[in-house]
Design a protein around this motif. Structure first.
Motif, PDB file in Angstrom:
ATOM      1  N   MET A 107       6.204  58.587 -21.618  1.00 46.64           N
ATOM      2  CA  MET A 107       6.887  57.415 -22.160  1.00 46.64           C
ATOM      3  C   MET A 107       6.913  57.472 -23.688  1.00 46.64           C
ATOM      4  N   GLY A 108       5.835  58.044 -24.279  1.00 44.33           N
ATOM      5  CA  GLY A 108       5.837  58.249 -25.733  1.00 44.33           C
ATOM      6  C   GLY A 108       6.906  59.236 -26.152  1.00 44.33           C
ATOM      7  N   ALA A 109       7.081  60.300 -25.356  1.00 45.44           N
ATOM      8  CA  ALA A 109       8.150  61.270 -25.642  1.00 45.44           C
ATOM      9  C   ALA A 109       9.511  60.609 -25.518  1.00 45.44           C
ATOM     10  N   SER A 110       9.641  59.712 -24.540  1.00 46.22           N
ATOM     11  CA  SER A 110      10.894  58.969 -24.377  1.00 46.22           C
ATOM     12  C   SER A 110      11.139  58.066 -25.587  1.00 46.22           C
ATOM     13  N   PHE A 111      10.067  57.455 -26.091  1.00 45.11           N
ATOM     14  CA  PHE A 111      10.178  56.613 -27.295  1.00 45.11           C
ATOM     15  C   PHE A 111      10.696  57.442 -28.463  1.00 45.11           C
ATOM     16  N   GLU A 112      10.176  58.668 -28.599  1.00 45.69           N
ATOM     17  CA  GLU A 112      10.623  59.539 -29.690  1.00 45.69           C
ATOM     18  C   GLU A 112      12.106  59.895 -29.546  1.00 45.69           C
ATOM     19  N   ARG A 113      12.534  60.169 -28.311  1.00 50.07           N
ATOM     20  CA  ARG A 113      13.932  60.556 -28.081  1.00 50.07           C
ATOM     21  C   ARG A 113      14.886  59.380 -28.256  1.00 50.07           C
ATOM     22  N   SER A 114      14.452  58.203 -27.804  1.00 46.26           N
ATOM     23  CA  SER A 114      15.360  57.043 -27.759  1.00 46.26           C
ATOM     24  C   SER A 114      14.664  55.786 -28.263  1.00 46.26           C
ATOM     25  N   PRO A 115      14.317  55.734 -29.548  1.00 41.28           N
ATOM     26  CA  PRO A 115      13.594  54.563 -30.049  1.00 41.28           C
ATOM     27  C   PRO A 115      14.376  53.263 -29.903  1.00 41.28           C
ATOM     28  N   ILE A 179      -3.674  47.120 -21.945  1.00 44.26           N
ATOM     29  CA  ILE A 179      -4.175  47.874 -23.099  1.00 44.26           C
ATOM     30  C   ILE A 179      -3.313  49.108 -23.345  1.00 44.26           C
ATOM     31  N   MET A 180      -2.991  49.831 -22.262  1.00 40.01           N
ATOM     32  CA  MET A 180      -2.182  51.040 -22.388  1.00 40.01           C
ATOM     33  C   MET A 180      -0.793  50.735 -22.953  1.00 40.01           C
ATOM     34  N   LEU A 181      -0.186  49.669 -22.462  1.00 39.98           N
ATOM     35  CA  LEU A 181       1.144  49.309 -22.951  1.00 39.98           C
ATOM     36  C   LEU A 181       1.091  48.874 -24.408  1.00 39.98           C
ATOM     37  N   SER A 182       0.030  48.150 -24.768  1.00 39.36           N
ATOM     38  CA  SER A 182      -0.118  47.739 -26.170  1.00 39.36           C
ATOM     39  C   SER A 182      -0.234  48.940 -27.091  1.00 39.36           C
ATOM     40  N   ILE A 183      -0.970  49.958 -26.646  1.00 41.77           N
ATOM     41  CA  ILE A 183      -1.090  51.188 -27.433  1.00 41.77           C
ATOM     42  C   ILE A 183       0.263  51.869 -27.573  1.00 41.77           C
ATOM     43  N   LEU A 184       0.983  51.996 -26.454  1.00 45.76           N
ATOM     44  CA  LEU A 184       2.290  52.658 -26.478  1.00 45.76           C
ATOM     45  C   LEU A 184       3.262  51.935 -27.404  1.00 45.76           C
ATOM     46  N   PHE A 185       3.394  50.619 -27.231  1.00 44.49           N
ATOM     47  CA  PHE A 185       4.349  49.858 -28.032  1.00 44.49           C
ATOM     48  C   PHE A 185       3.924  49.799 -29.496  1.00 44.49           C
ATOM     49  N   GLY A 186       2.641  49.535 -29.719  1.00 45.12           N
ATOM     50  CA  GLY A 186       2.149  49.411 -31.088  1.00 45.12           C
ATOM     51  C   GLY A 186       2.254  50.720 -31.854  1.00 45.12           C
ATOM     52  N   MET A 187       1.864  51.823 -31.198  1.00 45.95           N
ATOM     53  CA  MET A 187       1.915  53.120 -31.862  1.00 45.95           C
ATOM     54  C   MET A 187       3.365  53.542 -32.108  1.00 45.95           C
ATOM     55  N   GLY A 188       4.238  53.236 -31.148  1.00 48.28           N
ATOM     56  CA  GLY A 188       5.655  53.567 -31.318  1.00 48.28           C
ATOM     57  C   GLY A 188       6.283  52.830 -32.482  1.00 48.28           C
ATOM     58  N   GLN A 189       5.976  51.542 -32.600  1.00 50.60           N
ATOM     59  CA  GLN A 189       6.534  50.770 -33.712  1.00 50.60           C
ATOM     60  C   GLN A 189       5.946  51.211 -35.046  1.00 50.60           C
ATOM     61  N   LEU A 190       4.648  51.559 -35.048  1.00 52.04           N
ATOM     62  CA  LEU A 190       4.023  52.082 -36.276  1.00 52.04           C
ATOM     63  C   LEU A 190       4.691  53.393 -36.684  1.00 52.04           C
ATOM     64  N   TRP A 191       4.992  54.236 -35.720  1.00 48.44           N
ATOM     65  CA  TRP A 191       5.663  55.518 -35.975  1.00 48.44           C
ATOM     66  C   TRP A 191       7.021  55.286 -36.622  1.00 48.44           C
ATOM     67  N   LEU A 192       7.774  54.290 -36.125  1.00 46.81           N
ATOM     68  CA  LEU A 192       9.077  53.978 -36.715  1.00 46.81           C
ATOM     69  C   LEU A 192       8.913  53.390 -38.127  1.00 46.81           C
ATOM     70  N   ASN A 193       7.980  52.452 -38.271  1.00 48.23           N
ATOM     71  CA  ASN A 193       7.781  51.809 -39.575  1.00 48.23           C
ATOM     72  C   ASN A 193       7.321  52.804 -40.633  1.00 48.23           C
TER      73      ASN A 193
END
Length: 232
Positions: A107-115, A179-193
């Motif tokens: 799902m993290g890889a998907s976030f990278e491909r399609s933020p 907890i897992m979803l919070s990590i995924l969403f939070g880390m993904g948004q931090l990566w974009l920011n």
């Protein structure tokens, strides 16, 4: 009669072209969302990106609400399709804790491909409200809600890990899923920011290992205390 037949044969092609154009508009919307980091869409910018006039957008979508509905539905369907492919390999369920981590990594890889898709999912309640689209609560059984499906999948995997004694019996699958979803969403948004300046997969891996290591202690096992020394 021949002319009528010829006309009727063209209609499916026109509908197909319209569907293709709708998808182009939705894809452009995801790009705009990813670039701006927020969900306020300019139809002028959207039209420019697709290469059409602004009024042409509303020949394919009757209103901005209908456009938002299409964006939200497409985002959900894409992630659900990826999730189904991943968890459909039944042999992987023999090691549920490993599969759970795999789901988050994929799902993290998907976030990278399609933020843009993931930002849409993260903020889907606000989009749904504007599009007057009722949202499915996270019961895990909504057929078009990717967050619900992902939540339910993580809960099932953690329950299976508990049954196999990979984690403590006292842990609640719903808590771990959140907890897992919070990590995924939070880390993904931090990566974009942070302008995508770090390795998202690596950060997710470190965070997940820390969470899982902490939860693999059984309640009756003694824990060594960390020695803390002050530096004068």
């Amino acid at each position: 009669m021949p002319n009528m037949g010829s006309s009727s044969r063209k209609r499916p092609v026109q509908r197909m072209n319209s569907a293709r154009r709708q998808l182009e508009i939705v894809n452009a919307a995801f790009d705009c969302i990813a670039a701006s980091g927020h969900l306020s869409l300019s139809t002028t910018e959207l039209a420019y990106k697709v290469g059409i006039s602004q009024p042409a957008i509303f020949r394919h979508f009757r209103s901005k609400q209908q456009l938002h509905r299409a964006i939200l539905e497409e985002a959900n369907l894409r992630v659900i399709d990826e999730l189904k492919l991943l968890i459909g390999r039944s042999e992987m369920w023999s090691d549920p804790i490993n599969l759970l981590q795999d789901v988050i990594f994929q799902m993290g890889a998907s976030f990278e491909r399609s933020p843009g898709v993931w930002l849409t999912l993260i903020c889907q309640r606000s989009i749904a409200a504007e599009a007057e689209l009722p949202m499915v609560e996270a019961s895990g059984r909504g057929n078009k809600c990717a967050i619900s499906q992902l939540t339910y999948t993580l809960e099932r995997l953690f329950s299976a890990a508990r049954d196999k004694k990979q984690v403590s019996d006292l842990l609640k699958p719903q808590d771990i899923s959140n907890i897992m979803l919070s990590i995924l969403f939070g880390m993904g948004q931090l990566w974009l920011n942070d302008e995508r300046s770090f390795d998202l997969q690596q950060r997710l891996g470190v965070a997940l290992e820390g969470v899982l290591a902490g939860y693999q202690f059984l309640p009756d096992q003694p824990r060594s205390r960390m020695q803390i020394s002050a530096i004068a």
